[in-house]
Design a protein around this motif. Structure first.
Motif, PDB file in Angstrom:
ATOM      1  N   VAL A  98       2.610  12.910   3.328  1.00  0.00           N
ATOM      2  CA  VAL A  98       3.738  12.372   2.558  1.00  0.00           C
ATOM      3  C   VAL A  98       3.435  10.913   2.238  1.00  0.00           C
ATOM      4  CG1 VAL A  98       6.195  11.798   2.633  1.00  0.00           C
ATOM      5  CG2 VAL A  98       5.394  13.923   3.643  1.00  0.00           C
ATOM      6  N   PRO A  99       3.483  10.516   0.954  1.00  0.00           N
ATOM      7  CA  PRO A  99       3.136   9.126   0.616  1.00  0.00           C
ATOM      8  C   PRO A  99       4.189   8.139   1.133  1.00  0.00           C
ATOM      9  CG  PRO A  99       3.875  10.305  -1.338  1.00  0.00           C
ATOM     10  CD  PRO A  99       3.804  11.306  -0.227  1.00  0.00           C
ATOM     11  N   ILE A 100       3.759   7.247   2.010  1.00  0.00           N
ATOM     12  CA  ILE A 100       4.647   6.262   2.618  1.00  0.00           C
ATOM     13  C   ILE A 100       4.243   4.869   2.137  1.00  0.00           C
ATOM     14  CG2 ILE A 100       5.458   5.263   4.799  1.00  0.00           C
ATOM     15  CD1 ILE A 100       6.324   8.130   4.508  1.00  0.00           C
ATOM     16  N   PRO A 101       5.157   4.163   1.459  1.00  0.00           N
ATOM     17  CA  PRO A 101       4.852   2.782   1.082  1.00  0.00           C
ATOM     18  C   PRO A 101       4.895   1.876   2.325  1.00  0.00           C
ATOM     19  CG  PRO A 101       6.574   3.707  -0.313  1.00  0.00           C
ATOM     20  CD  PRO A 101       6.370   4.653   0.821  1.00  0.00           C
ATOM     21  N   ALA A 102       3.920   1.013   2.433  1.00  0.00           N
ATOM     22  CA  ALA A 102       3.867   0.047   3.535  1.00  0.00           C
ATOM     23  C   ALA A 102       3.713  -1.349   2.949  1.00  0.00           C
ATOM     24  CB  ALA A 102       2.705   0.357   4.463  1.00  0.00           C
ATOM     25  N   ALA A 116      19.302   9.998  -2.914  1.00  0.00           N
ATOM     26  CA  ALA A 116      19.955   8.677  -2.869  1.00  0.00           C
ATOM     27  C   ALA A 116      20.342   8.316  -1.429  1.00  0.00           C
ATOM     28  CB  ALA A 116      21.177   8.650  -3.782  1.00  0.00           C
ATOM     29  N   LYS A 117      20.776   9.291  -0.644  1.00  0.00           N
ATOM     30  CA  LYS A 117      21.122   9.037   0.764  1.00  0.00           C
ATOM     31  C   LYS A 117      19.873   8.628   1.557  1.00  0.00           C
ATOM     32  CE  LYS A 117      24.557   9.853   2.794  1.00  0.00           C
ATOM     33  NZ  LYS A 117      25.657   8.989   3.234  1.00  0.00           N
ATOM     34  N   ILE A 118      18.750   9.279   1.273  1.00  0.00           N
ATOM     35  CA  ILE A 118      17.492   8.921   1.946  1.00  0.00           C
ATOM     36  C   ILE A 118      17.113   7.487   1.589  1.00  0.00           C
ATOM     37  CG2 ILE A 118      15.003   9.372   2.005  1.00  0.00           C
ATOM     38  CD1 ILE A 118      15.716  12.360   1.635  1.00  0.00           C
ATOM     39  N   LYS A 119      17.202   7.143   0.306  1.00  0.00           N
ATOM     40  CA  LYS A 119      16.826   5.804  -0.147  1.00  0.00           C
ATOM     41  C   LYS A 119      17.791   4.746   0.374  1.00  0.00           C
ATOM     42  CE  LYS A 119      13.351   5.647  -2.562  1.00  0.00           C
ATOM     43  NZ  LYS A 119      12.065   5.339  -1.935  1.00  0.00           N
ATOM     44  N   GLN A 120      19.063   5.101   0.570  1.00  0.00           N
ATOM     45  CA  GLN A 120      20.050   4.131   1.042  1.00  0.00           C
ATOM     46  C   GLN A 120      19.784   3.718   2.487  1.00  0.00           C
ATOM     47  OE1 GLN A 120      24.195   5.378   1.221  1.00  0.00           O
ATOM     48  NE2 GLN A 120      24.803   3.445   0.289  1.00  0.00           N
ATOM     49  N   SER A 121      19.060   4.552   3.241  1.00  0.00           N
ATOM     50  CA  SER A 121      18.750   4.209   4.630  1.00  0.00           C
ATOM     51  C   SER A 121      17.750   3.056   4.716  1.00  0.00           C
ATOM     52  CB  SER A 121      18.195   5.433   5.362  1.00  0.00           C
ATOM     53  OG  SER A 121      16.928   5.775   4.849  1.00  0.00           O
ATOM     54  N   LEU A 157       0.840  -1.196   0.000  1.00  0.00           N
ATOM     55  CA  LEU A 157       0.000   0.000   0.000  1.00  0.00           C
ATOM     56  C   LEU A 157       0.874   1.244   0.000  1.00  0.00           C
ATOM     57  CD1 LEU A 157      -2.438  -1.016   2.877  1.00  0.00           C
ATOM     58  CD2 LEU A 157      -2.985  -0.992   0.458  1.00  0.00           C
ATOM     59  N   ILE A 158       0.368   2.312  -0.581  1.00  0.00           N
ATOM     60  CA  ILE A 158       1.003   3.623  -0.446  1.00  0.00           C
ATOM     61  C   ILE A 158      -0.053   4.541   0.150  1.00  0.00           C
ATOM     62  CG2 ILE A 158       2.074   5.576  -1.615  1.00  0.00           C
ATOM     63  CD1 ILE A 158       3.076   3.671  -3.739  1.00  0.00           C
ATOM     64  N   VAL A 159       0.222   4.985   1.384  1.00  0.00           N
ATOM     65  CA  VAL A 159      -0.759   5.769   2.137  1.00  0.00           C
ATOM     66  C   VAL A 159      -0.075   7.032   2.645  1.00  0.00           C
ATOM     67  CG1 VAL A 159      -2.392   5.703   4.056  1.00  0.00           C
ATOM     68  CG2 VAL A 159      -1.810   3.593   2.880  1.00  0.00           C
ATOM     69  N   GLY A 160      -0.801   8.132   2.658  1.00  0.00           N
ATOM     70  CA  GLY A 160      -0.269   9.381   3.192  1.00  0.00           C
ATOM     71  C   GLY A 160       0.000   9.245   4.679  1.00  0.00           C
ATOM     72  N   ALA A 161       1.127   9.797   5.128  1.00  0.00           N
ATOM     73  CA  ALA A 161       1.504   9.716   6.540  1.00  0.00           C
ATOM     74  C   ALA A 161       0.413  10.334   7.403  1.00  0.00           C
ATOM     75  CB  ALA A 161       2.827  10.420   6.771  1.00  0.00           C
ATOM     76  N   GLY A 162      -0.058   9.606   8.395  1.00  0.00           N
ATOM     77  CA  GLY A 162      -1.085  10.087   9.303  1.00  0.00           C
ATOM     78  C   GLY A 162      -2.472  10.160   8.697  1.00  0.00           C
ATOM     79  N   GLN A 163      -2.663   9.630   7.484  1.00  0.00           N
ATOM     80  CA  GLN A 163      -3.951   9.742   6.809  1.00  0.00           C
ATOM     81  C   GLN A 163      -4.599   8.390   6.515  1.00  0.00           C
ATOM     82  OE1 GLN A 163      -2.987  12.077   3.330  1.00  0.00           O
ATOM     83  NE2 GLN A 163      -3.543  13.969   4.380  1.00  0.00           N
ATOM     84  N   ARG A 221       8.456   2.068   4.524  1.00  0.00           N
ATOM     85  CA  ARG A 221       9.611   2.387   3.693  1.00  0.00           C
ATOM     86  C   ARG A 221       9.736   3.897   3.577  1.00  0.00           C
ATOM     87  NH1 ARG A 221       9.256  -2.469  -0.722  1.00  0.00           N
ATOM     88  NH2 ARG A 221       9.803  -4.068   0.789  1.00  0.00           N
ATOM     89  N   THR A 222      10.780   4.347   2.900  1.00  0.00           N
ATOM     90  CA  THR A 222      10.971   5.786   2.709  1.00  0.00           C
ATOM     91  C   THR A 222       9.965   6.297   1.685  1.00  0.00           C
ATOM     92  OG1 THR A 222      12.647   5.341   1.025  1.00  0.00           O
ATOM     93  CG2 THR A 222      13.422   5.693   3.279  1.00  0.00           C
ATOM     94  N   PRO A 223       9.689   7.598   1.676  1.00  0.00           N
ATOM     95  CA  PRO A 223       8.749   8.135   0.684  1.00  0.00           C
ATOM     96  C   PRO A 223       9.179   7.763  -0.735  1.00  0.00           C
ATOM     97  CG  PRO A 223       9.267   9.802   2.308  1.00  0.00           C
ATOM     98  CD  PRO A 223      10.172   8.638   2.582  1.00  0.00           C
TER      99      PRO A 223
END
Length: 153
Positions: free
Chosen positions: A56-60, A119-124, A14-20, A75-77
């Motif tokens: 912010v769209p957050i994949p879960a 890329a640094k955000i995604k590498q985390s 799923l991709i859901v908005g943070a807190g939504q 996961r990261t946005p």
């Protein structure tokens, strides 16, 4: 001798908005069809994404066990969202969209510094931690081109 069928875990992405998160579509039908109470997921998801900017769209990745219990990983946005934010492009009507003809027309520009930061955000993320930073930068630049964002030095 009859073989017993072994029930396996089911995975829902799923991709859901943070807190939504709410039991309405897309969360409710996706989890309800697997036998999970969507309200339980929504409460836990909203609690775990409370520190992130709302929307912010957050994949879960939700793993549903045969006994209908579940756990999920955040996961990261999405890369597209991060690129559009870096280029200061507003998403249209709650949907992330890029150029009509990607590669031929551009809707924004970003620098190599932005690509490096994304890329640094995604590498985390644990699933991408084994990739080199250079490889991730190339992947982000390819995604930028497909969305219609020009990367300038």
């Amino acid at each position: 001798m009859a073989k017993k069928a072994i029930a396996k875990d089911q995975i829902v992405k799923l991709i859901v908005g943070a807190g939504q998160a709410s039991p309405s579509p897309p969360v409710g039908p996706a989890l309800g069809s697997k036998g999970v109470k969507s309200m339980d997921f929504c409460k836990e998801f909203n609690a775990r994404t409370a520190h992130i900017t709302t929307g912010v769209p957050i994949p879960a990745r939700v793993t549903v066990r045969p006994d209908r219990s579940f756990h999920f990983d955040l996961r990261t946005p999405t890369t597209t969202y991060l690129l559009l934010q870096a280029a200061k492009v507003e998403p249209r009507k709650n949907r992330i969209r890029g150029a009509q003809r990607p590669g031929h027309e551009f809707i924004g520009k970003i620098s190599l510094k932005h690509v490096y930061e994304i890329a640094k955000i995604k590498q985390s993320e644990t699933r991408l931690s084994g990739l080199s930073l250079e490889g991730l930068c190339k992947s982000v630049m390819a995604q930028a081109k497909s969305v219609g964002i020009q990367v300038v030095p």
